[in-house]
Design a protein around this motif. Structure first.
Motif, PDB file in Angstrom:
ATOM      1  N   MET A   1     -72.065  21.029 -21.038  1.00 45.43           N
ATOM      2  CA  MET A   1     -71.500  21.240 -19.699  1.00 45.43           C
ATOM      3  C   MET A   1     -71.080  22.692 -19.535  1.00 45.43           C
ATOM      4  O   MET A   1     -70.548  23.312 -20.441  1.00 45.43           O
ATOM      5  CB  MET A   1     -70.280  20.342 -19.503  1.00 45.43           C
ATOM      6  N   MET A   2     -71.347  23.203 -18.366  1.00 44.61           N
ATOM      7  CA  MET A   2     -70.906  24.546 -18.049  1.00 44.61           C
ATOM      8  C   MET A   2     -69.439  24.450 -17.635  1.00 44.61           C
ATOM      9  O   MET A   2     -69.111  23.859 -16.627  1.00 44.61           O
ATOM     10  CB  MET A   2     -71.760  25.045 -16.890  1.00 44.61           C
ATOM     11  N   GLN A   4     -66.526  25.804 -15.998  1.00 46.46           N
ATOM     12  CA  GLN A   4     -66.204  26.915 -15.111  1.00 46.46           C
ATOM     13  C   GLN A   4     -64.714  27.232 -15.073  1.00 46.46           C
ATOM     14  O   GLN A   4     -64.335  28.355 -14.839  1.00 46.46           O
ATOM     15  CB  GLN A   4     -66.670  26.592 -13.691  1.00 46.46           C
ATOM     16  N   GLN A  81     -59.977  11.365   0.247  1.00 44.48           N
ATOM     17  CA  GLN A  81     -61.105  10.464   0.063  1.00 44.48           C
ATOM     18  C   GLN A  81     -60.693   9.304  -0.818  1.00 44.48           C
ATOM     19  O   GLN A  81     -59.702   9.384  -1.538  1.00 44.48           O
ATOM     20  CB  GLN A  81     -62.231  11.189  -0.640  1.00 44.48           C
ATOM     21  N   MET A  96     -63.780  17.503 -10.899  1.00 42.10           N
ATOM     22  CA  MET A  96     -64.976  18.179 -10.383  1.00 42.10           C
ATOM     23  C   MET A  96     -64.620  19.025  -9.167  1.00 42.10           C
ATOM     24  O   MET A  96     -65.106  20.145  -9.004  1.00 42.10           O
ATOM     25  CB  MET A  96     -66.061  17.156 -10.029  1.00 42.10           C
ATOM     26  N   MET A  97     -63.744  18.490  -8.293  1.00 46.23           N
ATOM     27  CA  MET A  97     -63.341  19.243  -7.094  1.00 46.23           C
ATOM     28  C   MET A  97     -62.729  20.584  -7.491  1.00 46.23           C
ATOM     29  O   MET A  97     -63.051  21.622  -6.902  1.00 46.23           O
ATOM     30  CB  MET A  97     -62.321  18.439  -6.273  1.00 46.23           C
ATOM     31  N   MET A  99     -63.088  22.174 -10.378  1.00 47.00           N
ATOM     32  CA  MET A  99     -64.073  23.004 -11.089  1.00 47.00           C
ATOM     33  C   MET A  99     -65.046  23.695 -10.130  1.00 47.00           C
ATOM     34  O   MET A  99     -65.624  24.719 -10.474  1.00 47.00           O
ATOM     35  CB  MET A  99     -64.842  22.148 -12.100  1.00 47.00           C
ATOM     36  N   THR A 100     -65.230  23.159  -8.912  1.00 51.99           N
ATOM     37  CA  THR A 100     -66.112  23.841  -7.961  1.00 51.99           C
ATOM     38  C   THR A 100     -65.539  25.184  -7.528  1.00 51.99           C
ATOM     39  O   THR A 100     -66.275  26.043  -7.064  1.00 51.99           O
ATOM     40  CB  THR A 100     -66.340  23.028  -6.667  1.00 51.99           C
TER      41      THR A 100
ATOM     42  N   LYS B   3     -69.053  30.554  -6.711  1.00 56.26           N
ATOM     43  CA  LYS B   3     -69.380  29.131  -6.606  1.00 56.26           C
ATOM     44  C   LYS B   3     -70.825  28.896  -7.010  1.00 56.26           C
ATOM     45  O   LYS B   3     -71.683  29.736  -6.806  1.00 56.26           O
ATOM     46  CB  LYS B   3     -69.162  28.641  -5.180  1.00 56.26           C
ATOM     47  N   ARG B   4     -71.075  27.720  -7.580  1.00 50.18           N
ATOM     48  CA  ARG B   4     -72.416  27.347  -7.970  1.00 50.18           C
ATOM     49  C   ARG B   4     -73.125  26.811  -6.738  1.00 50.18           C
ATOM     50  O   ARG B   4     -72.607  25.945  -6.041  1.00 50.18           O
ATOM     51  CB  ARG B   4     -72.286  26.233  -9.011  1.00 50.18           C
ATOM     52  N   PHE B  91     -70.001  11.983   3.704  1.00 49.40           N
ATOM     53  CA  PHE B  91     -69.159  12.282   2.542  1.00 49.40           C
ATOM     54  C   PHE B  91     -69.947  12.144   1.237  1.00 49.40           C
ATOM     55  O   PHE B  91     -69.698  12.881   0.284  1.00 49.40           O
ATOM     56  CB  PHE B  91     -67.896  11.403   2.485  1.00 49.40           C
ATOM     57  N   HIS B  95     -69.592  14.366  -2.060  1.00 54.22           N
ATOM     58  CA  HIS B  95     -69.231  13.889  -3.393  1.00 54.22           C
ATOM     59  C   HIS B  95     -70.298  14.324  -4.410  1.00 54.22           C
ATOM     60  O   HIS B  95     -69.975  14.719  -5.533  1.00 54.22           O
ATOM     61  CB  HIS B  95     -69.094  12.358  -3.376  1.00 54.22           C
ATOM     62  N   TRP B  97     -72.081  16.984  -4.059  1.00 58.77           N
ATOM     63  CA  TRP B  97     -71.853  18.430  -4.206  1.00 58.77           C
ATOM     64  C   TRP B  97     -70.799  18.695  -5.282  1.00 58.77           C
ATOM     65  O   TRP B  97     -70.956  19.603  -6.103  1.00 58.77           O
ATOM     66  CB  TRP B  97     -71.430  19.015  -2.858  1.00 58.77           C
ATOM     67  N   PHE B  98     -69.705  17.889  -5.308  1.00 56.82           N
ATOM     68  CA  PHE B  98     -68.696  18.043  -6.372  1.00 56.82           C
ATOM     69  C   PHE B  98     -69.365  17.940  -7.749  1.00 56.82           C
ATOM     70  O   PHE B  98     -69.063  18.699  -8.661  1.00 56.82           O
ATOM     71  CB  PHE B  98     -67.618  16.948  -6.323  1.00 56.82           C
ATOM     72  N   HIS B  99     -70.266  16.940  -7.888  1.00 56.44           N
ATOM     73  CA  HIS B  99     -70.901  16.698  -9.188  1.00 56.44           C
ATOM     74  C   HIS B  99     -71.650  17.941  -9.682  1.00 56.44           C
ATOM     75  O   HIS B  99     -71.567  18.291 -10.854  1.00 56.44           O
ATOM     76  CB  HIS B  99     -71.899  15.532  -9.098  1.00 56.44           C
ATOM     77  N   ALA B 101     -71.791  21.266  -8.070  1.00 55.53           N
ATOM     78  CA  ALA B 101     -71.115  22.563  -7.922  1.00 55.53           C
ATOM     79  C   ALA B 101     -70.071  22.780  -9.011  1.00 55.53           C
ATOM     80  O   ALA B 101     -69.750  23.913  -9.356  1.00 55.53           O
ATOM     81  CB  ALA B 101     -70.461  22.665  -6.548  1.00 55.53           C
ATOM     82  N   SER B 102     -69.526  21.680  -9.562  1.00 52.98           N
ATOM     83  CA  SER B 102     -68.519  21.796 -10.619  1.00 52.98           C
ATOM     84  C   SER B 102     -69.130  22.289 -11.927  1.00 52.98           C
ATOM     85  O   SER B 102     -68.399  22.727 -12.811  1.00 52.98           O
ATOM     86  CB  SER B 102     -67.865  20.434 -10.862  1.00 52.98           C
ATOM     87  N   GLY B 103     -70.451  22.173 -12.064  1.00 48.50           N
ATOM     88  CA  GLY B 103     -71.070  22.503 -13.341  1.00 48.50           C
ATOM     89  C   GLY B 103     -71.100  21.319 -14.292  1.00 48.50           C
ATOM     90  O   GLY B 103     -71.645  21.396 -15.384  1.00 48.50           O
ATOM     91  N   MET B 104     -70.510  20.204 -13.897  1.00 47.58           N
ATOM     92  CA  MET B 104     -70.481  19.015 -14.760  1.00 47.58           C
ATOM     93  C   MET B 104     -71.881  18.419 -14.910  1.00 47.58           C
ATOM     94  O   MET B 104     -72.248  17.902 -15.954  1.00 47.58           O
ATOM     95  CB  MET B 104     -69.516  17.987 -14.156  1.00 47.58           C
ATOM     96  N   PHE B 105     -72.688  18.470 -13.823  1.00 45.52           N
ATOM     97  CA  PHE B 105     -74.041  17.914 -13.847  1.00 45.52           C
ATOM     98  C   PHE B 105     -75.000  18.900 -13.172  1.00 45.52           C
ATOM     99  O   PHE B 105     -74.600  19.642 -12.289  1.00 45.52           O
ATOM    100  CB  PHE B 105     -74.095  16.578 -13.092  1.00 45.52           C
TER     101      PHE B 105
END
Lengths: 382, 387
Positions: A1-2, A4, A81, A96-97, A99-100, B3-4, B91, B95, B97-99, B101-105
């Protein structure tokens, strides 16, 4: 995993967990937890960039439970949400929110008002596949009973040994002022309780509790502006296996294994580095299954650790020092949140008489209950 | 921090129909299959799955996200459900995008599925359970009832007529004739709308989108992965969502301030300063005809009270200056709640790629927006996309 951005839990608030709360609505429970969490983190609700609520419609008694989230959380006209899943999945979303880079501080909320559920058995039956599985008139615990049978058959573990999990966890709960089901029981009492769905007895199954938990997560770079004592999120994972009863693996918890693999990979640590664990024990035998699926011990060894007393608060691998679901009460979507809150309390050294000695790494795990095969795992460190 | 960037690389939509023979699982499977085929991917290439689907009461399945998981490709993968009522469809890609943009996936399969027809005889009955148990349910409200109040307030505030609002139904149902998934594409007139039965004044039957079954899926990827599968990625450059108070009776309904807040969040992220000039094409949510106008104003795509004039002048038609709902929207393509929102995002994806076929708007658009709305007239969800 990257990776950030590092993220920490900086605040948590929880109500006490009680079998009935006739004096409080679910909105008041959430409000109490939110006020405590924001105070703990040193934030005003207006400083929080986003909110995640964990709720399932049927359990809340509403369709679109999302509607009734913002007011009691201080989240009106904010990015809010709902994740219809366990709170550790909600925490995954919040992580994740952040980390963006778009959000700095995010709050996660979950609550249980189980005492309002008058038709739980029927509701859980509605979670079964409507075409293939919903014909069963049995009480829903039969799915867990099938799993238990398979586990006992494959490992040679006995019902007496499973009963020792109940004795340990309910005893731990006596030292937890927030727990609703603390008791001093004997193995024989568990074995003598009525059979619900063989081999599960009444006392092998956790009772429900009402309560709420709110957690505040924040990015490392905004921590100086907050007063909360940070607990770092080192890794998180979630996974789902087969939803239909026909095609799943009945012996272990495959999804817990997958979720743990994801979390440990991110954390770059080994299961043997874990000092304290809060894992799903909705049914007594599940604690043993989940210890093995998480890799906290080799398969087949969970029961020997239990019998040697090593899973007690002063053992080498303390499991469920809070009392777990058996001692605190089963909290549905809030289960994972309670487990994370307990691990944070332990890692901060604030657990009082149930404090584990000097822990550095803790793990919290949840399973979404019958009939699902969805699990989530989070690794925390101080 | 940098941002990614997140790209949309593939998409699929099933046919929207009143009563599908398929289960929700099968509809999800079909949409996922179409999305994978659209960019030559296999499920093994997908790192994570997010599912958007509206109330469990429609299907009569508790923990519906779990039930749909294997149909949506969630088996053995990090799979999570997201839910913000009627806003879920837009939405879900947020959601997703979170996956990424976070770099997690690196990749995320965004699935939305709705099976409203299981609720018999009509899914409207399930909506009684969205209202407050103490203050509202005893009045037996329906959604049409509360939206009639909102429409009336909107008309009264600006002096807008029913004729003007009816033009939205006419436009969108006509646009839907060209959509392969459409349930209600048809040439109708303003008089047809005005002469259709009154549901709850001022809402007539043809002002309302239908109940539908259907599913849609979309694949998101990080920048480096996207170019392995396509040379025409479309970027999710801005996302926004916002939830207002549950006590809707305490709000002035003439203006959706939560949509404005969601839009401003997305515009800030995408660096958009003048949305009415920079957003060339939009899919505002149109479950009711007046809602398209209401949302155009909330999105800052029309001055307050002036959206109807844009429809009258023809600016919102496909060949107009600012095309709105070129897909045919919920009024024309159908309204399987969560799948509708994603259908709108997919329409912008196709339009920006120049792959919308007969629906293609002229002028080679570079920047578009999709939006959905839901809960108790309470939530706005917005994505801004560029090619």
């Amino acid at each position: 995993m990257m990776r950030q951005r590092r993220v920490a839990v900086v605040g948590m608030g929880s109500t006490a967990f009680r079998s009935v709360t006739p004096d409080l609505s679910y909105r008041e429970l959430t409000h109490e937890a939110a006020v405590k969490a924001y105070h703990d983190a040193g934030v005003e609700p207006k400083q929080i960039d986003g909110f995640v609520s964990c709720a399932e419609d049927f359990l809340e008694g509403y369709s679109i439970a999302d509607e009734y989230i913002p007011d009691q959380l201080g989240a009106v006209l904010k990015p809010v949400q709902t994740v219809p899943g366990d709170a550790i999945q909600g925490m995954g979303t919040a992580l994740m929110m952040i980390m963006t880079g778009q959000f700095d501080i995010v709050a996660v909320q979950a609550m249980s008002k189980a005492s309002n559920m008058l038709t739980l058995n029927e509701m859980v039956n509605f979670a079964m596949d409507p075409i293939m599985n919903r014909m069963f008139p049995e009480i829903y615990h039969f799915v867990a009973a099938l799993e238990m049978n398979r586990y006992l058959h494959e490992t040679g573990v006995t019902k007496e040994q499973c009963a020792k999990v109940v004795v340990k966890n309910r005893m731990n709960a006596l030292k937890n002022p927030g727990a609703g089901h603390g008791a001093e029981l004997s193995v024989q009492t568990v074995l003598d309780s009525p059979v619900v769905s063989s081999p599960l007895n009444q006392l092998d199954i956790s009772e429900h509790s009402d309560g709420a938990v709110v957690m505040v997560l924040a990015a490392e770079d905004v921590l100086p502006s907050l007063s909360g004592d940070p607990v770092w999120i080192e890794g998180i994972g979630w996974s789902s296996e087969a939803v239909s009863l026909e095609s799943r693996d009945w012996s272990g918890s495959v999804s817990t294994g997958l979720a743990a693999k994801m979390a440990f990979k991110q954390a770059e640590i080994k299961p043997s580095d874990v000092d304290v664990a809060e894992i799903n024990d909705e049914y007594s035998f599940k604690e043993l299954v989940h210890m093995e699926s998480l890799g906290l011990c080799v398969p087949g060894e969970a029961v020997s650790l239990l019998e040697a007393g090593e899973t007690e608060v002063d053992g080498i691998m303390p499991i469920n020092p809070s009392g777990g679901a058996l001692g605190v009460g089963h909290l549905f979507e809030c289960s994972g949140a309670h487990k994370v809150a307990e691990i944070c309390t332990q890692l901060r050294g604030q657990a009082g008489t149930r404090q584990v000695k000097d822990p550095h790494v803790g793990i919290a795990q949840s399973w979404r209950g019958v009939p699902t095969t969805t699990s989530a795992v989070v690794i925390l460190a101080n | 921090m940098k941002k990614r960037r997140v790209a949309v690389i593939g998409a699929g939509i099933t046919k929207f129909v009143r009563r599908a023979q398929e289960t929700g699982k099968e509809l999800s499977f079909e949409a996922v299959r179409m999305a994978l085929d659209s960019c030559d991917m296999r499920m093994q290439d997908i790192d994570s799955v997010t599912m958007g689907t509206a109330p469990d009461a429609f299907d009569g399945v508790h923990m519906k996200g779990e039930y749909l998981s294997d149909g949506a490709g969630g088996f053995g993968k990090p799979y999570m459900r997201n839910f913000v009522g009627g806003g879920t469809g837009v939405f879900a890609p947020i959601h997703g995008w979170f996956h990424v943009a976070s770099g997690m996936f690196d990749t995320c399969m965004v699935v939305t599925s709705e099976k409203m027809s299981s609720c018999y005889p009509h899914p409207q009955a399930a909506f009684i359970t969205i209202f407050d148990h103490t203050t509202e349910q005893p009045l037996f409200p329906t959604l049409i009832w509360i939206f009639a109040m909102e429409m009336n307030r909107y008309m009264n505030t600006y002096g807008i007529t029913k004729e003007e609002i009816a033009q939205v139904s006419v436009q969108n149902k006509k646009n839907a004739i060209d959509h392969p998934s459409a349930q209600l594409g048809k040439e109708i007139t303003v008089d047809d709308v005005l002469n259709s039965p009154v549901m709850a004044w001022p809402v007539n039957r043809l002002d309302v989108s239908p109940a539908s079954d259907g599913a849609a899926a979309m694949i998101l990827a990080s920048e480096d992965v996207a170019y392995r599968y396509t040379d025409k990625p479309v970027w999710l450059d801005g996302v926004g969502f916002n939830l207002d108070t549950a006590y809707w009776a305490t709000r002035d309904l003439y203006y959706p301030r939560y949509v404005e807040k969601a839009a401003r969040m997305a515009y800030d992220m995408a660096g958009i300063k003048e949305p009415d000039r920079e957003i060339e094409i939009a899919e505002p949510y149109d479950p009711f005809s007046y809602k398209m106008l209401h949302h155009m104003e909330g999105l800052q795509l029309a001055p307050r009270g002036k959206a109807a004039e844009m429809v009258t002048s023809g600016a919102t038609a496909r060949d107009g200056d600012r095309p709105m709902c070129p897909s045919g929207g919920a009024l024309g393509v159908g309204n399987p709640i969560a799948a509708t929102g994603l259908m709108k995002v997919i329409e912008i994806f196709l339009q920006l790629r120049g792959e919308a076929g007969k629906r293609q708007v002229p002028g080679d658009p570079r920047c578009g927006l999709a939006q959905a709305w839901g809960d108790l007239m309470q939530v706005g969800t917005v994505v801004v996309m560029r090619r």
